[in-house]
Structures are given as C-alpha cells and as structure tokens.
Design an enzyme around this catalytic site. Structure first.
Site, PDB file in Angstrom:
ATOM      1  N   SER A   1     -13.017  -1.088  21.486  1.00  0.00           N
ATOM      2  CA  SER A   1     -14.219  -1.749  20.712  1.00  0.00           C
ATOM      3  C   SER A   1     -13.631  -3.178  20.384  1.00  0.00           C
ATOM      4  O   SER A   1     -12.659  -3.630  20.156  1.00  0.00           O
ATOM      5  CB  SER A   1     -14.647  -1.041  19.655  1.00  0.00           C
TER       6      SER A   1
ATOM      7  N   TYR B   1     -12.595   4.100  11.935  1.00  0.00           N
ATOM      8  CA  TYR B   1     -13.041   3.617  13.377  1.00  0.00           C
ATOM      9  C   TYR B   1     -12.407   2.422  13.809  1.00  0.00           C
ATOM     10  O   TYR B   1     -11.844   2.225  14.880  1.00  0.00           O
ATOM     11  CB  TYR B   1     -14.548   3.330  13.475  1.00  0.00           C
TER      12      TYR B   1
END
Length: 270
Positions: free
Chosen positions: A162, A176
C-alpha cells in the site's frame, strides 16, 4: 508468464471483491485460468461467474497454514501448475490512534496482512520450485542469453502492499501501516532468495481505492474523510480497482522479466 502449451494459471487471494476481484477478471480477459480464493466462498463464486476463462473458487483463510496449503493443492490438482499469484487478501482494522488501539486489533491485522502473505509465499514458492521453467516465446529470448536472466521462468508473484507501506497516511491505523511496510520486506527478501530459481516477487503500493473495504472503513472514519482522501491526490480522485489490476498483470507478464524485488506505486501523483 504464459505457456505456449496450455493456458497460464493465476491464483488470486482476496478475489471475492475489490482489487482482488478486478485483478482476477483482468487476468481472465488476458487468457489466464484463474483460481479465485477468498475467505468468503460465496463472494469467490460470484467472481468466478464473471470470468471468461476456466477457473475454480476456493475458500481460504490466509492466517492458517493448512488452509493456504489446501488452496495451492486445489490449484495444482485442477490446473497442474501456478504460473502467477497475486496475494491480495488483507484488512484495514480499526481507524484508531496508537493509544486507543486494542492489542487484539493489532494482532488481527498483522495475522492477515503479514502472516497471510508469508504463508502464501511459502506454499506458492514451494509449488513453483517444483515446476519446469516456461518460456512463453523462446524465439524472443534466443539471441539474448546474457541480457535476460529469466528466460526460463517458474513463476511470478505480486504482493499487495500500500502507499501506507511507504509512509504514514491520514486516518489509516498504525497496525495497517506497519503490516504494509512488512509486506515490502517480505517481498524483497523472497525476491532475493529465489531470483536464481526463476521466481520473481514484486509488490504493488496502491493509494486509497474504490473498494467495499475502503467504503466500510470510511463509515467508521470522521465526517469528511472521503472528501479529504480524494483531494489529497493530485489526480483529484481515488483509484479504481481496475487500475491496480492492470499494474499487477503487467508485473506478472513477460514485459518485465528482469523486475523482481520491486514495488510499484499507484497513487495518483502522491
């Protein structure tokens, strides 16, 4: 990597929706047989119904070794090999600052996003090591033995990291971000360890994409977060899942045989 003898085979985890689904659909459009794997088997079956080529839907819990091993076994039993894999399964977790974030939430995100990728790499690579190298177009590389070191390729894997794996991100939690940084470490290590065996491992680093998981996360975020996320991109919008899918397919293709251990940022100018 395509074979002249049979349709190439791709395995996509998290392909019941979002980026995983878009990627499975795109691979099918390119002629790949698809293994559609997701913890939600019904969603995987729905994706399977969208494909233009042969495929199977497989239930998988990427946090469990037995489940991941069974997924790979099912793929090989049906299609004989795995040419490419996209390890897309992942979760956001709660959007909370470190002090307010519970320990079990951290553990869950790391289990799915990091251990899940590690287990998928473990069993996908083990299978690819057993496969004979494939050249999709032998004539293309016949006169370039010193240029292309991947003339015989056993497999290509792309992991879903990401933009939050490259730097911190508004409203995205620390677990995350940590998990997506870790995915890049796994990607680079696996690429280094198996480059000489003809297995390429890369990652994609998309920014916020228009997926069901994103929209669920936005529902828990402060008011106005969606608008702020769109405006923070120079492109003025968030990504479509299909845009990430194209990047994954390119990384798995013969277009970049010397590319391994890399990450491709798909972030609208960020």
């Amino acid at each position: 990597m395509a074979s002249l003898r049979t349709k190439p085979v791709v395995l996509v985890t998290g392909s019941g929706s979002g980026i995983g689904r878009a990627t499975a659909v795109r691979f099918a459009e390119l002629g790949y047989s698809c293994v559609v794997a997701d913890i939600d088997e019904q969603s995987a079956k729905e994706t399977l119904g969208m494909l233009q080529t042969p495929g199977i839907a497989v239930h998988v819990d990427v946090t469990m070794a037995t489940s991941v091993e069974a997924m790979v076994t099912a793929a090989v039993q049906r299609f004989g090999r795995i040419d490419c894999a996209f390890n897309s399964a992942g979760i956001y977790g709660a959007s909370a600052r470190i002090v307010e974030s519970p320990e079990d939430a951290f553990d869950r995100v790391m289990d799915v996003n990091v251990k899940g990728v590690w287990l998928c790499l473990k069993y996908e690579i083990a299978q690819m090591l057993q496969q004979e190298p494939v050249m999709s177009d032998p004539a293309k590389w016949a006169d370039k033995p010193d240029v292309c070191r991947f003339r015989g390729v056993r497999g290509s894997i792309v992991n879903a990291s990401s933009l939050a794996g490259l730097h911190s991100f508004p409203i995205i939690s620390a677990p995350y971000c940590a998990s997506k940084f870790a995915v890049l470490g796994l990607t680079q290590t696996a690429a280094m360890e198996y480059a000489k065996e003809g297995i390429r491992v890369n990652a994609v680093c998309p920014s916020i994409a228009a997926t069901p998981m994103t929209y669920r996360n936005m529902e828990m975020a402060p008011p106005g977060s969606a608008e702020r996320m769109a405006s923070m991109h120079p492109a003025g919008r968030i990504a479509a899942p299909e845009e990430v899918a194209e990047a994954v397919c390119w990384l798995c293709s013969d277009a970049c045989p010397f590319t391994t251990g890399e990450h491709l940022k798909i972030a609208g100018g960020n």
